[in-house]
Enzyme design. Sequence first.
Site, PDB file in Angstrom:
ATOM      1  CG  HIS A 110     -68.517 -17.033  76.498  1.00 12.85           C
ATOM      2  ND1 HIS A 110     -67.956 -16.240  77.470  1.00 12.85           N
ATOM      3  CD2 HIS A 110     -68.824 -18.217  77.111  1.00 12.85           C
ATOM      4  CE1 HIS A 110     -67.919 -16.921  78.609  1.00 12.85           C
ATOM      5  NE2 HIS A 110     -68.438 -18.114  78.429  1.00 12.85           N
ATOM      6  CG  HIS A 182     -64.716 -21.092  78.273  1.00 11.49           C
ATOM      7  ND1 HIS A 182     -65.163 -22.199  78.971  1.00 11.49           N
ATOM      8  CD2 HIS A 182     -65.575 -20.102  78.563  1.00 11.49           C
ATOM      9  CE1 HIS A 182     -66.264 -21.873  79.615  1.00 11.49           C
ATOM     10  NE2 HIS A 182     -66.535 -20.600  79.398  1.00 11.49           N
ATOM     11  CD  GLU A 313     -64.528 -18.715  81.874  1.00  8.94           C
ATOM     12  OE1 GLU A 313     -65.055 -17.994  81.022  1.00  8.94           O
ATOM     13  OE2 GLU A 313     -65.186 -19.373  82.705  1.00  8.94           O
TER      14      GLU A 313
HETATM   15  C1  BGC Z   1     -69.897 -18.787  82.097  1.00  7.39           C
HETATM   16  C2  BGC Z   1     -71.017 -19.749  82.336  1.00  7.39           C
HETATM   17  C3  BGC Z   1     -71.334 -20.475  81.051  1.00  7.39           C
HETATM   18  C4  BGC Z   1     -70.061 -21.183  80.626  1.00  7.39           C
HETATM   19  C5  BGC Z   1     -70.224 -21.991  79.364  1.00  7.39           C
HETATM   20  C6  BGC Z   1     -68.714 -19.552  81.613  1.00  7.39           C
HETATM   21  O1  BGC Z   1     -67.682 -18.679  81.308  1.00  7.39           O
HETATM   22  O2  BGC Z   1     -69.568 -18.069  83.246  1.00  7.39           O
HETATM   23  O3  BGC Z   1     -72.164 -19.093  82.827  1.00  7.39           O
HETATM   24  O4  BGC Z   1     -72.364 -21.393  81.224  1.00  7.39           O
HETATM   25  O5  BGC Z   1     -69.066 -20.246  80.437  1.00  7.39           O
HETATM   26  O6  BGC Z   1     -70.899 -21.324  78.407  1.00  7.39           O
END
Ligand code: BGC
Length: 351
Positions: A110, A182, A313
């Site tokens: 991310h 998110h 997402e």
């Molecule tokens: C990911 C997860 C992660 C979460 C929070 C999601 O987009 O796929 O693996 O733990 O975000 O960080």
Amino acid sequence: MENLNTSTQQAPTTHVRSYTLHNKHGMQVTVTNYGGTITSILTPDKNGELGEVVLGFKDVTDYTSEAYLANQPYFGAIIGRYGNRIAKGKFTLNGREYSLATNNGENHLHGGVKGFDKVFWEVEELAAQNALRLTYTSPDGEEGYPGTVQVAVLYILTPDNELVIEYQATTDLATPVNLTNHSYFNLSGGKAQDALGHVLSIAADRFVTVSKSLIPTGELPKVAGTPMDFQTPVAIGARIGQVPGGYDHTYVLKETGKHLKHAATVEDPVSGRCLEVCTTEPGIQFYSGNFLDGSLQGHGGTPYKQHYGFCLETQHFPDSPNQPAFPNTILEPDQKYHQKTVYRFYVCQDE
Ligand code: BGC
């Protein structure tokens, strides 16, 4: 709202502001300039009662608490430059190897240690469109990425209870870009203990398989006949026990092309709230809130336990810069990045 000192993330003390969009049905969407985060969405249930449908906090300082930073759930934030993981934080572009910040074991997740979720965005209120326009300039070298990237995110609340999110970006050097939001949803309005009873369908017949550290193996197997299959509506909790760790997978949308296409629908049979997601993206990450552990208490004092909320997402596939067979995520200086996603909220029996 008071000033926020995000000292643990080396951000300067900046004035934190929140903005709320309203429409004629009473729907409300609240966004803060910190991370461009959606902190609250209120929508009506089958009796017209407004309820909170996303996970988050009223007080923006809660997004920088020790417990929050330890859990890293990214509630409601804008994610960039790259949503999801890049293996070992490395990729090669135009003959040069780049090393990104690693913040998820040995991988980059991310956007890194201080991704777009932890920066302050400029916000412009566009009253005529019932919209907010957020902008951010990501400097060359930020978190290890090449090029200066100009990003704009538009949040529009329509009279039809749609939250439209439109992302645009340009760069002065080729760089990976994969933007998403998110938000975690729980359509019960704070009334259910978890989201496992929500009934989900995803317009995908394949998914991206991942290793134990959640890096794509490169295969895109069919979902049919497996607990990954959401081609017809089924409760999130019905087969989750058969999926080690829970759902945390990118689904490959059946329909291809850059136009807006149906990606997923969720129904909470108790409140009667439904959510439809349409996107221009080739994939949708269905994440069933596996790493929520009850350590964070959000709206209404609710402890966010495992599976309390789930994310949908819309994005390109994880680790695409290292997967030549996946749809391209490299933005070139002469191109314009564009992604549009529509979250439409409605009462199920109305349709
Ligand atoms: C990911 C997860 C992660 C979460 C929070 C999601 O987009 O796929 O693996 O733990 O975000 O960080």
